[in-house]
Design a protein around this motif. Structure first.
Motif, PDB file in Angstrom:
ATOM      1  N   ASP A 120      17.451   1.353  -2.791  1.00 23.56           N
ATOM      2  CA  ASP A 120      17.100   1.417  -1.376  1.00 23.56           C
ATOM      3  C   ASP A 120      15.711   0.829  -1.141  1.00 23.56           C
ATOM      4  OD1 ASP A 120      17.564   1.961   1.252  1.00 23.56           O
ATOM      5  OD2 ASP A 120      17.061   4.089   1.138  1.00 23.56           O
ATOM      6  N   GLY A 121      15.637  -0.141  -0.220  1.00 26.02           N
ATOM      7  CA  GLY A 121      14.354  -0.761   0.094  1.00 26.02           C
ATOM      8  C   GLY A 121      14.026  -1.973  -0.748  1.00 26.02           C
TER       9      GLY A 121
ATOM     10  N   LYS B 261      10.592   1.479   3.069  1.00 24.87           N
ATOM     11  CA  LYS B 261      11.057   2.108   1.836  1.00 24.87           C
ATOM     12  C   LYS B 261      10.728   1.277   0.600  1.00 24.87           C
ATOM     13  CE  LYS B 261      14.865   4.601   4.062  1.00 24.87           C
ATOM     14  NZ  LYS B 261      16.330   4.824   4.108  1.00 24.87           N
ATOM     15  N   SER B 262      10.192   0.078   0.812  1.00 26.09           N
ATOM     16  CA  SER B 262       9.837  -0.779  -0.324  1.00 26.09           C
ATOM     17  C   SER B 262       8.524  -0.353  -0.972  1.00 26.09           C
ATOM     18  CB  SER B 262       9.721  -2.239   0.128  1.00 26.09           C
ATOM     19  OG  SER B 262      10.908  -2.689   0.738  1.00 26.09           O
TER      20      SER B 262
ATOM     21  N   GLY C 299      11.419   4.944  11.171  1.00 28.35           N
ATOM     22  CA  GLY C 299      10.593   5.564  10.151  1.00 28.35           C
ATOM     23  C   GLY C 299       9.113   5.523  10.452  1.00 28.35           C
TER      24      GLY C 299
END
Length: 257
Positions: free
Chosen positions: A79-80, A101-102, A192
């Motif tokens: 994810d990300g 999310k990275s 987010g």
């Protein structure tokens, strides 16, 4: 004789196990959401053969390069993380379309071929921010105020991480803490992001210009409003005449730097 052979064995083993060094990783310290990032892994096999290069984000593997395999590259779904395989190799991995999310701790782990399979690693943190181009939102300035009446205005801005907010009155930064009401941060409804809010409770005076400034590193967003002040009909007429001549909008204007 046996002792000599044993010593030579250990010396040989020691020489094998140290002939791999990860000189360092190149990881951008800060990127913006939607951008791309190239992560570099600089290593020295010192005569040995490469077995694998693996990349992790927060201890979760997302990319590996193994020369023995065909193709040598493989990307895991994390994810990300979106790996651009065409721009990635043994010494670098290219990430595209970064999201919030990275962000995380990126680690490169290099392993040598048999017989030692010795490995070395290095890591660095990458932060991913997002600062929308929209100006901060100011509320409470719309109603008329009497001279000396305390203002009741709030400023809020969306970003990640939370932006620093400042109030300026007539071009001067407000440093009087008793006038500032910090409301902290709350999660935004989507994307987010976080919403920062700062209130201002300062005495009102005629021709009052309020500016809310949101800061994130070198990035800046600003919104400026003019507060309407109630006074005698003569003063009010004079004030309106002056404002009309100057071409000033007494209600509100935006400025994005």
């Amino acid at each position: 004789m046996k002792r000599t052979v044993l010593i030579l064995y250990f010396l040989s083993y020691y020489k094998v196990t140290i002939c791999l060094r990860v000189v360092g990783v190149t990881v951008p310290a800060l990127k913006q959401r939607g951008e791309a990032a190239t992560l570099g892994c600089d290593f020295d096999l010192e005569g040995g053969k490469l077995y694998s290069v693996k990349w992790y984000r927060d201890n979760e593997e997302f990319y590996r390069f193994m020369p023995r395999l065909r193709p040598p590259q493989h990307a895991h779904k994390v994810d990300g993380i979106k790996v651009d395989m065409d721009k990635s190799s043994a010494r670098r991995v290219h990430l595209k379309e970064l999201s919030l999310k990275s962000r995380g701790l990126y680690r490169c782990e290099v392993s040598k071929e048999a017989p030692s399979f010795h490995s070395a690693q290095a890591e660095a943190f990458m932060e991913v921010n997002y600062f929308p181009r929209e100006s901060p939102r100011v509320s409470g300035h719309e109603r008329p105020y009497s001279p000396g009446e305390p203002l009741d205005v709030n400023c809020s801005a969306r970003s990640f991480p939370p932006a620093e907010l400042q109030w300026h009155i007539d071009g001067q930064k407000v440093s009087e803490r008793s006038w500032l009401i910090p409301y902290g941060t709350q999660p935004a409804a989507s994307q987010g992001l976080m919403v920062s809010t700062l209130g201002l409770r300062a005495p009102a005076h005629p021709l009052m210009q309020l500016s809310c400034i949101a800061l994130m590193g070198t990035l800046r967003r600003e919104r400026t409003v003019i507060v309407e002040i109630n006074s005698s009909s003569t003063k009010k007429a004079f004030g309106l005449t002056v404002l009309t001549l100057l071409g000033v909008n007494i209600r509100f204007y935006d400025k994005i730097l």
